[in-house]
Design a protein around this motif. Structure first.
Motif, mmCIF file in Angstrom:
data_model
loop_
_atom_site.group_PDB
_atom_site.id
_atom_site.type_symbol
_atom_site.label_atom_id
_atom_site.label_comp_id
_atom_site.label_asym_id
_atom_site.label_seq_id
_atom_site.Cartn_x
_atom_site.Cartn_y
_atom_site.Cartn_z
ATOM 1 N N GLU A 124 0.814 -1.214 0.000
ATOM 2 C CA GLU A 124 0.000 0.000 0.000
ATOM 3 C C GLU A 124 0.849 1.267 0.000
ATOM 4 O OE1 GLU A 124 -3.522 0.356 -0.038
ATOM 5 O OE2 GLU A 124 -3.208 -1.684 -0.763
ATOM 6 N N ALA A 125 2.005 1.251 0.675
ATOM 7 C CA ALA A 125 2.818 2.469 0.780
ATOM 8 C C ALA A 125 3.298 2.955 -0.590
ATOM 9 C CB ALA A 125 3.999 2.235 1.723
ATOM 10 N N PRO A 126 3.965 2.114 -1.385
ATOM 11 C CA PRO A 126 4.367 2.604 -2.713
ATOM 12 C C PRO A 126 3.170 2.873 -3.625
ATOM 13 C CG PRO A 126 4.925 0.270 -2.476
ATOM 14 C CD PRO A 126 4.525 0.769 -1.127
ATOM 15 N N ARG A 127 2.073 2.124 -3.442
ATOM 16 C CA ARG A 127 0.895 2.385 -4.266
ATOM 17 C C ARG A 127 0.334 3.782 -3.963
ATOM 18 N NH1 ARG A 127 -1.933 -1.221 -7.053
ATOM 19 N NH2 ARG A 127 -1.037 -2.971 -5.910
ATOM 20 N N ALA A 128 0.327 4.153 -2.684
ATOM 21 C CA ALA A 128 -0.157 5.488 -2.313
ATOM 22 C C ALA A 128 0.751 6.577 -2.874
ATOM 23 C CB ALA A 128 -0.243 5.601 -0.792
ATOM 24 N N ARG A 129 2.054 6.354 -2.817
ATOM 25 C CA ARG A 129 2.995 7.353 -3.331
ATOM 26 C C ARG A 129 2.901 7.472 -4.850
ATOM 27 N NH1 ARG A 129 8.871 6.608 -1.293
ATOM 28 N NH2 ARG A 129 8.985 8.722 -2.164
ATOM 29 N N LEU A 130 2.660 6.349 -5.531
ATOM 30 C CA LEU A 130 2.491 6.405 -6.988
ATOM 31 C C LEU A 130 1.224 7.181 -7.358
ATOM 32 C CD1 LEU A 130 3.510 2.774 -8.015
ATOM 33 C CD2 LEU A 130 4.710 4.884 -8.631
ATOM 34 N N LEU A 182 -4.450 9.842 -0.581
ATOM 35 C CA LEU A 182 -4.726 10.026 0.843
ATOM 36 C C LEU A 182 -5.527 8.856 1.406
ATOM 37 C CD1 LEU A 182 -5.514 13.841 0.895
ATOM 38 C CD2 LEU A 182 -3.653 12.692 2.120
ATOM 39 N N ALA A 183 -6.455 8.338 0.623
ATOM 40 C CA ALA A 183 -7.243 7.193 1.086
ATOM 41 C C ALA A 183 -6.349 5.972 1.285
ATOM 42 C CB ALA A 183 -8.346 6.881 0.072
ATOM 43 N N LEU A 184 -5.435 5.747 0.354
ATOM 44 C CA LEU A 184 -4.511 4.618 0.501
ATOM 45 C C LEU A 184 -3.540 4.858 1.657
ATOM 46 C CD1 LEU A 184 -3.664 4.007 -3.271
ATOM 47 C CD2 LEU A 184 -4.903 2.437 -1.772
ATOM 48 N N GLY A 185 -3.135 6.123 1.833
ATOM 49 C CA GLY A 185 -2.149 6.434 2.862
ATOM 50 C C GLY A 185 -2.655 6.312 4.279
ATOM 51 N N LYS A 186 -3.950 6.406 4.476
ATOM 52 C CA LYS A 186 -4.498 6.311 5.834
ATOM 53 C C LYS A 186 -4.210 4.954 6.455
ATOM 54 C CE LYS A 186 -8.203 9.715 5.436
ATOM 55 N NZ LYS A 186 -9.677 9.952 5.399
ATOM 56 N N SER A 187 -4.279 3.905 5.640
ATOM 57 C CA SER A 187 -4.032 2.566 6.182
ATOM 58 C C SER A 187 -2.547 2.325 6.444
ATOM 59 C CB SER A 187 -4.558 1.510 5.197
ATOM 60 O OG SER A 187 -3.866 1.599 3.958
#
Length: 736
Positions: free
Chosen positions: A411-417, A442-447
């Motif tokens: 999820e972390a690299p997916r959020a940054r991408l 932001l939605a991905l980064g919350k998790s």
């Protein structure tokens, strides 16, 4: 000995080399001329045409195929015995002897024969070889590939030698073929892919009987050695590019062949440092035979290429480990550069990234095709600033999506991408799409719980909301992002948020707070030596200065921003800055209208290359400026200036802007005039500076913020022409 030269063919694009060869062969003191160049470059054709043209200047012309066993020794024996058609040797008779194909096994005997033959004062020897024969008295005439079209150089494609040859041979195969606007880009790409190699261009032109130019270009992108079908009466090496490449590599020792295979995976234009090589590591044998060529120089480092078709051939034979090693090397280079991209080494690192851009992309493609999603994601994220600076916006957006959608990814690299894809979408001029992507980030980064990344994503969301026209929402998001980044000590992000927040404040009409934020950001960027960030802050300050009818400080700020963009070879933001500078010239220096036209034209073309769209209000402003210029200038003058601007490269456009005259400051008759140039508040600040008070003490004395004092001091220095507080004190002292 009879001469078999074949049918006459006009050498296309070889006028200069042909004239130089004629001059040398006719020079009384010349005995041996060697025409050198890699296989397929056209040495034999040029030599034969020279021999044909010079037939009347010599009593006899003879041709020897050096590759035929015994031909060289027979030629030497014939000259020694004076048995060349019964004519005596020496005396006033002059003989021109062509030794063709003195390569590989024939090189050493050809060198011995050339020495023996050139000893006769009546004989002039012309040899063709991949590399010099290496004998005393040899005069070399190197022959390189034909020039290929350059990106954005404004040159007529018909005038480019490689294009001219391709078109002529295409018409030989299909008399109806013509170079048009529709196929021009594909023809230019074919010539570039083949490196301007004449034999390759001729083989490619023959394929137009079966494939249109755009499909032929697509086929050649993967491997140029697919080309074949040369004349049946030509040497075997001239019938296909595979045969030509194999012949070019014939006789290489194992170490040189291994090095060639290692370098063949690199895209043209690589540096030795990036390839992990030193200059002495076996490069000379490859360079002597044209298997490794020098393309140019970038900041003191030579740039190399393995030319086609040798590169395609060697790459196909190289082990998969070579491609893995190449990808790993560039993955490490991108990762190592990342910490310095926002600081002291920014200009150097961005230029190095641009120079190695093709290899970075090749490495990324390999990692992606191999299924190494995390490594590919890390490379894309590391290319964030280089791709923005280079104007590779659409490419960046596509890679963000391709890597994110390829398969399982944390999820972390997916959020940054997702966040980075929003940056590219905004740069392309689509703020609504950017908002959508940043919200997804932001939605991905919350998790994930990465507070720093979430704050950066909020910052970029706020910038996108502002561009989308929602200033109130942007202000709210940016205040939160700025506070969070400042609390976490993310210096660069805080300054970036300050610039964005200043834009929101400006949109809401609070120019004073906006200026305070920008001055603070400017100081931060200067301390960290982030040139790109500093240029953005200066542009925003210039906009405020122009609103306050202060063109002089605005021009100073824009000139500094231009120099900063020049240092990092900026492409995405440069068009907008050129337009801003052109509009300022129109406002402050009407005599510079032709220069303003050139800058607007250059900006228009440079922006088209990035694929970016501009906000409608800014487009309207630029259109109004063009309309005004068209009305005030005679049409021929306007059209000429516009055409000159269209042909400008980015560095040329920056130089054009910076070469405009700096308007002289208003004449100052005396101390009273100096004082009158300041506002009452600025005069107060100047007097307190003269007393030796610090910014903090001045802020307390006048009950204003310290950052407001910094801004006042800055304006005082500009208006008085001072560069230090000591000079300000001296100016105040003259007021009496």
């Amino acid at each position: 000995m009879s001469v078999t030269l074949g049918p006459a063919t006009e050498p296309v694009g070889r006028e200069r080399e042909s004239a130089a060869l004629r001059e040398r062969l006719l020079s009384p003191g010349v005995r041996l001329v060697t025409l050198t160049g890699r296989a397929g470059v056209g040495k034999t054709r040029l030599a034969r045409e020279a021999v044909r043209d010079l037939g009347e200047a010599f009593a006899r012309v003879e041709s020897v195929d050096a590759a035929v066993p015994g031909a060289l020794s027979a030629a030497v024996t014939a000259r020694r015995e004076g048995a060349a058609d019964g004519r005596p040797t020496g005396g006033h008779e002059r003989v021109l002897l062509l030794l063709d194909g003195c390569d590989h096994e024939a090189r050493e005997p050809a060198a011995e024969a050339a020495v023996a033959l050139a000893a006769d004062p009546g004989v002039v020897v012309l040899a063709t070889a991949v590399e010099p024969l290496g004998v005393y008295g040899e005069q070399l005439l190197p022959l390189g590939p034909l020039p290929v079209p350059g990106e954005g150089d404004g040159e007529d494609p018909h005038a480019v030698a490689s294009v001219a040859l391709f078109v002529r041979r295409a018409r030989d195969a299909d008399p109806s073929f013509a170079l048009t606007l529709e196929n021009g880009a594909a023809v230019a790409e074919i010539c570039t892919l083949l490196g301007g190699l004449p034999l390759a261009l001729e083989l490619a032109a023959l394929r137009l009987r079966l494939l249109p130019p755009h499909l032929l270009a697509a086929r050649l992108r993967g491997r140029t050695t697919v080309l074949a079908g040369g004349p049946v009466n030509a040497p075997a090496r001239h019938r296909s590019l595979t045969a030509l490449a194999e012949w070019s590599c014939h006789g290489l020792d194992p170490a040189a062949r291994a090095l060639l295979g290692r370098l063949a995976v690199y895209e043209p234009g690589f540096g030795l440092a990036a390839a992990g090589l030193a200059e002495e590591e076996g490069l000379e044998p490859l360079m002597d035979r044209g298997l490794l060529t020098v393309l140019g120089e970038e900041r003191g480092e030579l740039r190399f290429a393995v030319p086609e078709p040798v590169r395609s051939h060697a790459r196909a034979q190289a082990a998969e480990t070579a491609a893995d090693a190449h990808a790993e090397r560039y993955r490490r280079l991108v990762a190592a550069a990342l910490p310095g991209l926002a600081g002291t080494g920014q200009d150097r690192l961005l230029r190095e990234a641009a120079a190695e851009g093709a290899n970075v992309l090749a490495a990324l493609r390999h990692l992606h095709e191999r299924g190494d999603g995390e490594a590919a994601a890390a490379m894309v994220l590391g290319c964030h600033l280089p791709w923005l600076a280079q104007g590779r916006l659409r490419e960046g957006l596509e890679w963000c999506d391709a890597v994110a959608d390829a398969g399982p990814l944390p999820e972390a690299p997916r959020a940054r991408l997702a966040d980075l894809s929003g940056v590219f979408a905004l740069a392309l001029g689509d703020p609504q799409e950017a908002v959508r992507r940043h919200r997804r980030a932001l939605a991905l980064g919350k998790s994930v719980g990465d507070r720093r990344q979430n704050a950066l994503a909020s910052l970029r969301l706020g910038a996108a909301l502002l561009r989308a026209g929602d200033a109130a929402a942007a202000h709210s998001v940016l205040v939160t992002a700025h506070s969070a980044l400042s609390t976490m000590g993310v210096t660069g992000g805080t300054a970036e948020a300050a610039v964005a927040l200043a834009a929101a404040l400006h949109a809401e009409g609070d120019r004073r707070k906006a200026r305070d934020m920008l001055v603070r950001a400017e100081e931060t960027f200067r301390r960290s030596r982030d040139g790109r960030g500093l240029a953005g802050a200066l542009r925003a300050l210039a906009a405020l200065d122009l609103e306050g009818d202060e063109p002089e400080p605005a021009e100073t700020a824009l000139r500094e921003a231009l120099r900063l963009y020049e240092a990092i070879d900026e492409r995405t933001e440069l068009p907008g800055l050129l337009e801003e500078f052109a509009l300022l010239l129109l406002r402050s220096q009407p005599a510079q209208r032709p220069r303003a036209v050139r800058l607007l034209a250059a900006a228009d073309v440079l922006r088209q290359r990035t694929g970016a769209e501009v906000p409608q209000e800014w487009r309207s402003q630029a259109e109004r400026a063009r309309t005004e210029l068209g009305a005030r200038l005679d049409w021929p003058d306007f059209a000429t200036a516009w055409a000159e601007g269209v042909r400008m490269s980015a560095p040329t456009a920056v130089a054009e802007a910076l070469s405009s005259p700096v308007p002289s400051r208003r004449p100052v008759a005396g101390a009273a005039a100096e004082a009158q140039s300041l506002t009452p508040r600025q005069a107060q600040v100047a007097l307190l500076v003269a007393e030796g008070l610090t910014n903090r003490h001045i802020a307390a004395r006048l009950d204003i913020s310290e950052w407001t004092v910094v801004n006042h001091v800055r304006q005082v220095m500009r208006r008085l022409g001072c560069t230090s507080r000591v000079q300000v004190a001296g100016a105040v002292g003259r007021w009496g």
